[in-house]
Design a protein around this motif. Structure first.
Motif, PDB file in Angstrom:
ATOM      1  N   ASP A   1      12.969  40.917   3.912  1.00 33.74           N
ATOM      2  CA  ASP A   1      11.851  40.585   4.812  1.00 33.74           C
ATOM      3  C   ASP A   1      11.779  41.594   5.959  1.00 33.74           C
ATOM      4  O   ASP A   1      10.686  42.003   6.380  1.00 33.74           O
ATOM      5  N   GLU A   2      12.955  41.984   6.479  1.00 33.94           N
ATOM      6  CA  GLU A   2      12.988  42.953   7.581  1.00 33.94           C
ATOM      7  C   GLU A   2      12.529  44.328   7.109  1.00 33.94           C
ATOM      8  O   GLU A   2      11.795  45.022   7.827  1.00 33.94           O
ATOM      9  N   LEU A   3      12.921  44.731   5.909  1.00 38.91           N
ATOM     10  CA  LEU A   3      12.440  45.996   5.370  1.00 38.91           C
ATOM     11  C   LEU A   3      10.918  45.981   5.244  1.00 38.91           C
ATOM     12  O   LEU A   3      10.242  46.956   5.597  1.00 38.91           O
ATOM     13  N   ALA A   4      10.384  44.875   4.738  1.00 40.25           N
ATOM     14  CA  ALA A   4       8.933  44.765   4.592  1.00 40.25           C
ATOM     15  C   ALA A   4       8.247  44.827   5.955  1.00 40.25           C
ATOM     16  O   ALA A   4       7.193  45.465   6.114  1.00 40.25           O
ATOM     17  N   ARG A   5       8.835  44.174   6.946  1.00 37.89           N
ATOM     18  CA  ARG A   5       8.254  44.193   8.296  1.00 37.89           C
ATOM     19  C   ARG A   5       8.212  45.608   8.852  1.00 37.89           C
ATOM     20  O   ARG A   5       7.269  45.983   9.567  1.00 37.89           O
ATOM     21  N   LEU A   6       9.225  46.402   8.516  1.00 43.37           N
ATOM     22  CA  LEU A   6       9.293  47.783   8.996  1.00 43.37           C
ATOM     23  C   LEU A   6       8.447  48.740   8.154  1.00 43.37           C
ATOM     24  O   LEU A   6       8.369  49.929   8.459  1.00 43.37           O
ATOM     25  N   GLY A   7       7.823  48.218   7.098  1.00 43.40           N
ATOM     26  CA  GLY A   7       6.999  49.064   6.245  1.00 43.40           C
ATOM     27  C   GLY A   7       7.792  49.970   5.329  1.00 43.40           C
ATOM     28  O   GLY A   7       7.320  51.040   4.928  1.00 43.40           O
ATOM     29  N   LEU A   8       9.005  49.555   4.984  1.00 35.41           N
ATOM     30  CA  LEU A   8       9.879  50.355   4.137  1.00 35.41           C
ATOM     31  C   LEU A   8       9.813  49.878   2.686  1.00 35.41           C
ATOM     32  O   LEU A   8       9.543  48.696   2.438  1.00 35.41           O
ATOM     33  N   PRO A   9      10.086  50.750   1.724  1.00 34.25           N
ATOM     34  CA  PRO A   9      10.135  50.321   0.324  1.00 34.25           C
ATOM     35  C   PRO A   9      11.312  49.377   0.093  1.00 34.25           C
ATOM     36  O   PRO A   9      12.334  49.456   0.784  1.00 34.25           O
ATOM     37  N   LEU A  10      11.146  48.491  -0.878  1.00 36.57           N
ATOM     38  CA  LEU A  10      12.204  47.532  -1.193  1.00 36.57           C
ATOM     39  C   LEU A  10      13.041  48.038  -2.361  1.00 36.57           C
ATOM     40  O   LEU A  10      12.516  48.641  -3.301  1.00 36.57           O
ATOM     41  N   PRO A  11      14.342  47.812  -2.308  1.00 37.80           N
ATOM     42  CA  PRO A  11      15.206  48.247  -3.415  1.00 37.80           C
ATOM     43  C   PRO A  11      14.884  47.475  -4.686  1.00 37.80           C
ATOM     44  O   PRO A  11      14.247  46.410  -4.639  1.00 37.80           O
ATOM     45  N   PRO A  12      15.320  47.977  -5.828  1.00 39.49           N
ATOM     46  CA  PRO A  12      15.033  47.295  -7.106  1.00 39.49           C
ATOM     47  C   PRO A  12      15.682  45.918  -7.165  1.00 39.49           C
ATOM     48  O   PRO A  12      16.624  45.616  -6.430  1.00 39.49           O
ATOM     49  N   ALA A  13      15.170  45.099  -8.088  1.00 40.43           N
ATOM     50  CA  ALA A  13      15.651  43.717  -8.208  1.00 40.43           C
ATOM     51  C   ALA A  13      17.146  43.649  -8.508  1.00 40.43           C
ATOM     52  O   ALA A  13      17.820  42.698  -8.114  1.00 40.43           O
ATOM     53  N   ALA A  14      17.670  44.657  -9.202  1.00 43.41           N
ATOM     54  CA  ALA A  14      19.090  44.665  -9.571  1.00 43.41           C
ATOM     55  C   ALA A  14      19.989  45.227  -8.472  1.00 43.41           C
ATOM     56  O   ALA A  14      21.189  45.386  -8.691  1.00 43.41           O
ATOM     57  N   PHE A  15      19.427  45.507  -7.327  1.00 39.34           N
ATOM     58  CA  PHE A  15      20.232  46.060  -6.224  1.00 39.34           C
ATOM     59  C   PHE A  15      21.345  45.071  -5.904  1.00 39.34           C
ATOM     60  O   PHE A  15      21.104  43.902  -5.643  1.00 39.34           O
ATOM     61  N   PRO A  16      22.609  45.524  -5.935  1.00 35.44           N
ATOM     62  CA  PRO A  16      23.728  44.573  -5.835  1.00 35.44           C
ATOM     63  C   PRO A  16      23.855  43.925  -4.462  1.00 35.44           C
ATOM     64  O   PRO A  16      23.453  44.482  -3.437  1.00 35.44           O
ATOM     65  N   LEU A  17      24.436  42.739  -4.488  1.00 37.69           N
ATOM     66  CA  LEU A  17      24.794  42.060  -3.242  1.00 37.69           C
ATOM     67  C   LEU A  17      26.059  42.707  -2.673  1.00 37.69           C
ATOM     68  O   LEU A  17      26.854  43.289  -3.409  1.00 37.69           O
ATOM     69  N   VAL A  18      26.252  42.572  -1.371  1.00 39.24           N
ATOM     70  CA  VAL A  18      27.437  43.129  -0.730  1.00 39.24           C
ATOM     71  C   VAL A  18      28.644  42.230  -0.949  1.00 39.24           C
ATOM     72  O   VAL A  18      29.773  42.691  -1.044  1.00 39.24           O
ATOM     73  N   TRP A  19      28.408  40.923  -1.041  1.00 37.64           N
ATOM     74  CA  TRP A  19      29.484  39.966  -1.295  1.00 37.64           C
ATOM     75  C   TRP A  19      28.940  38.838  -2.159  1.00 37.64           C
ATOM     76  O   TRP A  19      27.740  38.770  -2.434  1.00 37.64           O
ATOM     77  N   GLU A  20      29.827  37.981  -2.610  1.00 37.05           N
ATOM     78  CA  GLU A  20      29.458  36.900  -3.518  1.00 37.05           C
ATOM     79  C   GLU A  20      29.640  35.538  -2.840  1.00 37.05           C
ATOM     80  O   GLU A  20      30.410  35.413  -1.876  1.00 37.05           O
ATOM     81  N   PRO A  21      28.952  34.511  -3.346  1.00 38.62           N
ATOM     82  CA  PRO A  21      29.168  33.157  -2.804  1.00 38.62           C
ATOM     83  C   PRO A  21      30.642  32.768  -2.885  1.00 38.62           C
ATOM     84  O   PRO A  21      31.315  33.051  -3.876  1.00 38.62           O
TER      85      PRO A  21
END
Length: 226
Positions: free
Chosen positions: A17-37
């Motif tokens: 959401d913050e990337l979109a607010r800044l007008g930046l492209p969004l990473p692909p759907a498979a972009f990994p998470l930094v950590w897991e649940p």
């Protein structure tokens, strides 16, 4: 202080959401998470954060004319020599290495200052301001590492808050590089190099524990390729 890491998927949604607010492209759907649940998160000990910030501060000072002897003397007197990495030491004693890359460490110091509560923000559109220098050791005046630690009003960030910002900078790193490659305008005065330096500091400082995490890396071992 170790605590449960926040929901990584909710954090990622906020980052996008913050990337979109800044007008930046969004990473692909498979972009990994930094950590897991289920992972836990903590920050490196305060003394380690302070020492790394101080070492980088000296390295940056060398870029801007601090004499070799003065830099070595300060590090020796502060008992920080053993925490200087090999590339940093080669630059401090002989100006060997990529001068520009060491200048960029100013943004890594900015991120560490934020983690220590010495900077109020880590806005990805704004470069570090002059107030940051006041918060760091006064090298021209000969302020020692111990004296700096005594006067600094350190208030270390909550690990979960740091994790949230790390995820944002992980996404920002991709988005800024992508924007520069495709010629898309960036949202402020900061470029991908500065974003990468801030991410570097956050990746080093924020420690996750879980089944998919290795032990915390040394400074030069932080992997920014993904």
């Amino acid at each position: 202080m170790t605590k449960a890491a926040p929901d990584p998927r909710a954090v990622r949604e906020a980052s996008l959401d913050e990337l979109a607010r800044l007008g930046l492209p969004l990473p692909p759907a498979a972009f990994p998470l930094v950590w897991e649940p289920g992972d836990t998160v903590e920050l490196r000990p305060t003394a380690e954060l302070e020492a790394r910030a101080a070492v980088l501060h000296v390295v940056v000072a060398r870029c801007f004319g601090m004499p070799t002897e003065a830099a070595m003397s300060w590090l020796l007197g502060s008992h920080l020599v053993e925490l200087v990495t090999a590339p940093e030491w080669q630059f401090v004693i002989g100006a060997k290495g990529d001068h520009r890359s060491f200048v960029l460490h100013h943004d890594a110091v900015f991120a560490l200052a934020w983690l220590l509560g010495l900077s109020r923000h880590l806005d990805p559109t704004v470069p570090p301001d002059d107030a940051l220098m006041v918060q760091m050791p006064d090298l021209p005046a000969g302020e020692t590492f111990a004296s700096w630690r005594s006067r600094s009003l350190v208030a270390v960030r909550d690990p979960a808050e740091a994790a949230v910002l790390l995820d944002l900078y992980y996404c920002l790193d991709w988005a800024f590089q992508e924007s520069e490659q495709i010629g898309r305008a960036l949202p402020g005065e900061v470029d991908s190099n500065a974003i990468g330096q801030r991410r570097w500091a956050l990746e080093w400082a924020v420690i996750f524990t879980g089944p998919y995490h290795d032990g915390p890396p040394e400074w030069e071992e932080v992997d920014l390729s993904v």
